[in-house]
Scaffold this motif. Structure first.
Motif, PDB file in Angstrom:
ATOM      1  N   THR A  38     -30.210   3.321  21.536  1.00  0.00           N
ATOM      2  CA  THR A  38     -29.976   2.518  20.333  1.00  0.00           C
ATOM      3  C   THR A  38     -28.479   2.579  20.035  1.00  0.00           C
ATOM      4  O   THR A  38     -27.971   3.615  19.616  1.00  0.00           O
ATOM      5  CB  THR A  38     -30.788   3.070  19.138  1.00  0.00           C
ATOM      6  OG1 THR A  38     -32.180   2.963  19.457  1.00  0.00           O
ATOM      7  CG2 THR A  38     -30.504   2.283  17.869  1.00  0.00           C
ATOM      8  N   HIS A  39     -27.793   1.493  20.305  1.00  0.00           N
ATOM      9  CA  HIS A  39     -26.330   1.495  20.190  1.00  0.00           C
ATOM     10  C   HIS A  39     -25.872   1.143  18.781  1.00  0.00           C
ATOM     11  O   HIS A  39     -26.553   0.410  18.061  1.00  0.00           O
ATOM     12  CB  HIS A  39     -25.728   0.504  21.190  1.00  0.00           C
ATOM     13  CG  HIS A  39     -25.827   0.985  22.605  1.00  0.00           C
ATOM     14  ND1 HIS A  39     -25.518   0.208  23.695  1.00  0.00           N
ATOM     15  CD2 HIS A  39     -26.209   2.194  23.105  1.00  0.00           C
ATOM     16  CE1 HIS A  39     -25.701   0.915  24.802  1.00  0.00           C
ATOM     17  NE2 HIS A  39     -26.129   2.110  24.469  1.00  0.00           N
ATOM     18  N   LEU A  40     -24.715   1.661  18.435  1.00  0.00           N
ATOM     19  CA  LEU A  40     -24.089   1.338  17.152  1.00  0.00           C
ATOM     20  C   LEU A  40     -22.800   0.587  17.413  1.00  0.00           C
ATOM     21  O   LEU A  40     -21.872   1.132  18.030  1.00  0.00           O
ATOM     22  CB  LEU A  40     -23.819   2.624  16.361  1.00  0.00           C
ATOM     23  CG  LEU A  40     -25.058   3.237  15.700  1.00  0.00           C
ATOM     24  CD1 LEU A  40     -24.759   4.622  15.175  1.00  0.00           C
ATOM     25  CD2 LEU A  40     -25.566   2.338  14.585  1.00  0.00           C
ATOM     26  N   GLY A  41     -22.774  -0.665  16.951  1.00  0.00           N
ATOM     27  CA  GLY A  41     -21.558  -1.460  17.085  1.00  0.00           C
ATOM     28  C   GLY A  41     -20.857  -1.558  15.756  1.00  0.00           C
ATOM     29  O   GLY A  41     -19.896  -0.862  15.471  1.00  0.00           O
ATOM     30  N   CYS A  42     -21.383  -2.407  14.889  1.00  0.00           N
ATOM     31  CA  CYS A  42     -20.720  -2.675  13.598  1.00  0.00           C
ATOM     32  C   CYS A  42     -21.111  -1.696  12.506  1.00  0.00           C
ATOM     33  O   CYS A  42     -20.362  -1.476  11.568  1.00  0.00           O
ATOM     34  CB  CYS A  42     -21.082  -4.086  13.160  1.00  0.00           C
ATOM     35  SG  CYS A  42     -22.851  -4.275  12.802  1.00  0.00           S
ATOM     36  N   GLU A  43     -22.325  -1.150  12.620  1.00  0.00           N
ATOM     37  CA  GLU A  43     -22.890  -0.252  11.599  1.00  0.00           C
ATOM     38  C   GLU A  43     -23.029  -0.897  10.226  1.00  0.00           C
ATOM     39  O   GLU A  43     -23.115  -0.204   9.220  1.00  0.00           O
ATOM     40  CB  GLU A  43     -22.083   1.057  11.492  1.00  0.00           C
ATOM     41  CG  GLU A  43     -22.128   1.857  12.793  1.00  0.00           C
ATOM     42  CD  GLU A  43     -21.631   3.273  12.634  1.00  0.00           C
ATOM     43  OE1 GLU A  43     -22.295   4.037  11.934  1.00  0.00           O
ATOM     44  OE2 GLU A  43     -20.573   3.599  13.210  1.00  0.00           O
ATOM     45  N   HIS A  44     -23.025  -2.225  10.155  1.00  0.00           N
ATOM     46  CA  HIS A  44     -23.351  -2.856   8.878  1.00  0.00           C
ATOM     47  C   HIS A  44     -24.154  -4.141   9.043  1.00  0.00           C
ATOM     48  O   HIS A  44     -23.985  -5.080   8.276  1.00  0.00           O
ATOM     49  CB  HIS A  44     -22.116  -3.035   7.991  1.00  0.00           C
ATOM     50  CG  HIS A  44     -21.050  -3.902   8.573  1.00  0.00           C
ATOM     51  ND1 HIS A  44     -20.052  -3.412   9.367  1.00  0.00           N
ATOM     52  CD2 HIS A  44     -20.829  -5.232   8.475  1.00  0.00           C
ATOM     53  CE1 HIS A  44     -19.257  -4.399   9.720  1.00  0.00           C
ATOM     54  NE2 HIS A  44     -19.707  -5.511   9.200  1.00  0.00           N
ATOM     55  N   GLY A  45     -25.020  -4.156  10.043  1.00  0.00           N
ATOM     56  CA  GLY A  45     -26.024  -5.207  10.103  1.00  0.00           C
ATOM     57  C   GLY A  45     -25.598  -6.525  10.713  1.00  0.00           C
ATOM     58  O   GLY A  45     -26.323  -7.514  10.584  1.00  0.00           O
ATOM     59  N   VAL A  46     -24.490  -6.550  11.412  1.00  0.00           N
ATOM     60  CA  VAL A  46     -23.995  -7.817  11.942  1.00  0.00           C
ATOM     61  C   VAL A  46     -24.293  -7.997  13.433  1.00  0.00           C
ATOM     62  O   VAL A  46     -24.677  -9.085  13.861  1.00  0.00           O
ATOM     63  CB  VAL A  46     -22.473  -7.949  11.698  1.00  0.00           C
ATOM     64  CG1 VAL A  46     -21.915  -9.196  12.366  1.00  0.00           C
ATOM     65  CG2 VAL A  46     -22.184  -7.977  10.211  1.00  0.00           C
ATOM     66  N   CYS A  47     -24.129  -6.956  14.235  1.00  0.00           N
ATOM     67  CA  CYS A  47     -24.093  -7.151  15.696  1.00  0.00           C
ATOM     68  C   CYS A  47     -25.454  -7.090  16.385  1.00  0.00           C
ATOM     69  O   CYS A  47     -25.619  -7.618  17.482  1.00  0.00           O
ATOM     70  CB  CYS A  47     -23.149  -6.150  16.342  1.00  0.00           C
ATOM     71  SG  CYS A  47     -23.782  -4.448  16.370  1.00  0.00           S
ATOM     72  N   GLY A  48     -26.417  -6.411  15.800  1.00  0.00           N
ATOM     73  CA  GLY A  48     -27.752  -6.328  16.399  1.00  0.00           C
ATOM     74  C   GLY A  48     -27.895  -5.294  17.504  1.00  0.00           C
ATOM     75  O   GLY A  48     -28.992  -5.138  18.059  1.00  0.00           O
ATOM     76  N   ALA A  49     -26.830  -4.563  17.821  1.00  0.00           N
ATOM     77  CA  ALA A  49     -26.907  -3.590  18.921  1.00  0.00           C
ATOM     78  C   ALA A  49     -27.893  -2.466  18.638  1.00  0.00           C
ATOM     79  O   ALA A  49     -28.414  -1.832  19.547  1.00  0.00           O
ATOM     80  CB  ALA A  49     -25.521  -3.001  19.192  1.00  0.00           C
ATOM     81  N   CYS A  50     -28.158  -2.212  17.365  1.00  0.00           N
ATOM     82  CA  CYS A  50     -29.006  -1.082  16.956  1.00  0.00           C
ATOM     83  C   CYS A  50     -30.460  -1.488  16.742  1.00  0.00           C
ATOM     84  O   CYS A  50     -31.225  -0.714  16.172  1.00  0.00           O
ATOM     85  CB  CYS A  50     -28.461  -0.488  15.666  1.00  0.00           C
ATOM     86  SG  CYS A  50     -28.581  -1.664  14.295  1.00  0.00           S
ATOM     87  N   THR A  51     -30.832  -2.671  17.185  1.00  0.00           N
ATOM     88  CA  THR A  51     -32.179  -3.188  16.884  1.00  0.00           C
ATOM     89  C   THR A  51     -33.273  -2.312  17.508  1.00  0.00           C
ATOM     90  O   THR A  51     -33.212  -1.980  18.695  1.00  0.00           O
ATOM     91  CB  THR A  51     -32.321  -4.636  17.391  1.00  0.00           C
ATOM     92  OG1 THR A  51     -31.262  -5.425  16.839  1.00  0.00           O
ATOM     93  CG2 THR A  51     -33.659  -5.234  16.983  1.00  0.00           C
ATOM     94  N   ALA A  61     -31.457  -0.709  12.890  1.00  0.00           N
ATOM     95  CA  ALA A  61     -31.612   0.698  12.519  1.00  0.00           C
ATOM     96  C   ALA A  61     -30.431   1.227  11.720  1.00  0.00           C
ATOM     97  O   ALA A  61     -30.540   2.266  11.080  1.00  0.00           O
ATOM     98  CB  ALA A  61     -31.818   1.547  13.774  1.00  0.00           C
ATOM     99  N   CYS A  62     -29.308   0.500  11.726  1.00  0.00           N
ATOM    100  CA  CYS A  62     -28.161   0.942  10.923  1.00  0.00           C
ATOM    101  C   CYS A  62     -28.341   0.588   9.454  1.00  0.00           C
ATOM    102  O   CYS A  62     -27.597   1.078   8.607  1.00  0.00           O
ATOM    103  CB  CYS A  62     -26.851   0.351  11.457  1.00  0.00           C
ATOM    104  SG  CYS A  62     -26.638  -1.422  11.158  1.00  0.00           S
ATOM    105  N   LEU A  63     -29.313  -0.277   9.158  1.00  0.00           N
ATOM    106  CA  LEU A  63     -29.531  -0.708   7.776  1.00  0.00           C
ATOM    107  C   LEU A  63     -30.761  -0.058   7.149  1.00  0.00           C
ATOM    108  O   LEU A  63     -31.136  -0.406   6.026  1.00  0.00           O
ATOM    109  CB  LEU A  63     -29.682  -2.238   7.706  1.00  0.00           C
ATOM    110  CG  LEU A  63     -28.471  -3.071   8.087  1.00  0.00           C
ATOM    111  CD1 LEU A  63     -28.782  -4.555   7.875  1.00  0.00           C
ATOM    112  CD2 LEU A  63     -27.247  -2.661   7.291  1.00  0.00           C
TER     113      LEU A  63
END
Ligand code: FES
Ligand code: FES
Length: 163
Positions: A38-51, A61-63
């Motif tokens: 589960t990757h973290l890119g923007c950490e504020h719900g924009v990039c979708g990497a943490c889906t 998952a960052c939100l």
């Protein structure tokens, strides 16, 4: 800071933890569970990497706070392939159709596409583009990703399950 006791299932494994109330689900999965897919890119719900899948729904998952997942069923990208390591139809199609380059965005696309195809197993290309519009990729130009999701949808007709 208040600590909270949580119990949830992650990729089929029951987890019990005591976490700070403000720990995100992304940090819980990566740090506490060691599931760094589960990757973290923007950490504020924009990039979708943490889906990830939260009770079957694709969420960022960052939100989400870890405490919000108490009692839930979570699936990360590590839980998408079969137990023996065989790639899911979405994963196999992304590999076959060059749907990734650096791979940073890929876990998010895998999870997003998996949830999408469960809801809409026979999508149009426009629907595929709409479904992945919340996931950012800086490498591929998206063509291979769209092609892969279309191919996974077509394969789904002969492969019983997406996960
Ligand atoms: S890290 Fe969660 S949406 Fe970008
Ligand atoms: S493959 Fe590099 S960001 Fe998507």
């Amino acid at each position: 800071m208040t600590d909270v006791e949580i119990r949830l299932r992650v990729n089929g494994v029951q987890r019990h933890a005591i976490v700070p109330a403000r720990r995100t689900l992304a940090d819980f999965l990566r740090v506490d569970c060691g599931l760094t897919g589960t990757h973290l890119g923007c950490e504020h719900g924009v990039c979708g990497a943490c889906t990830i899948l939260l009770d079957g729904d694709a969420v960022r998952a960052c939100l989400v706070f870890a405490v919000q997942a108490d009692g839930a069923e979570v699936t990360t990208v590590e839980g998408i392939a079969a137990a023996d390591g065989e790639l899911s139809p979405v994963q196999a199609a992304l590999r076959k159709h060059h749907g990734l380059q650096c791979g940073f965005c890929t876990p998010g696309f895998v999870v997003t596409a998996t949830a999408f195809l469960r809801e809409n197993p026979n999508p149009t290309d426009d629907q595929i583009r709409d479904a992945i519009s919340g996931n950012l990729c800086r490498c591929t130009g998206y063509q291979g990703i769209v092609k892969a999701i279309r191919a996974a949808a077509e394969a789904h007709g002969v492969m019983k399950d997406l996960v």
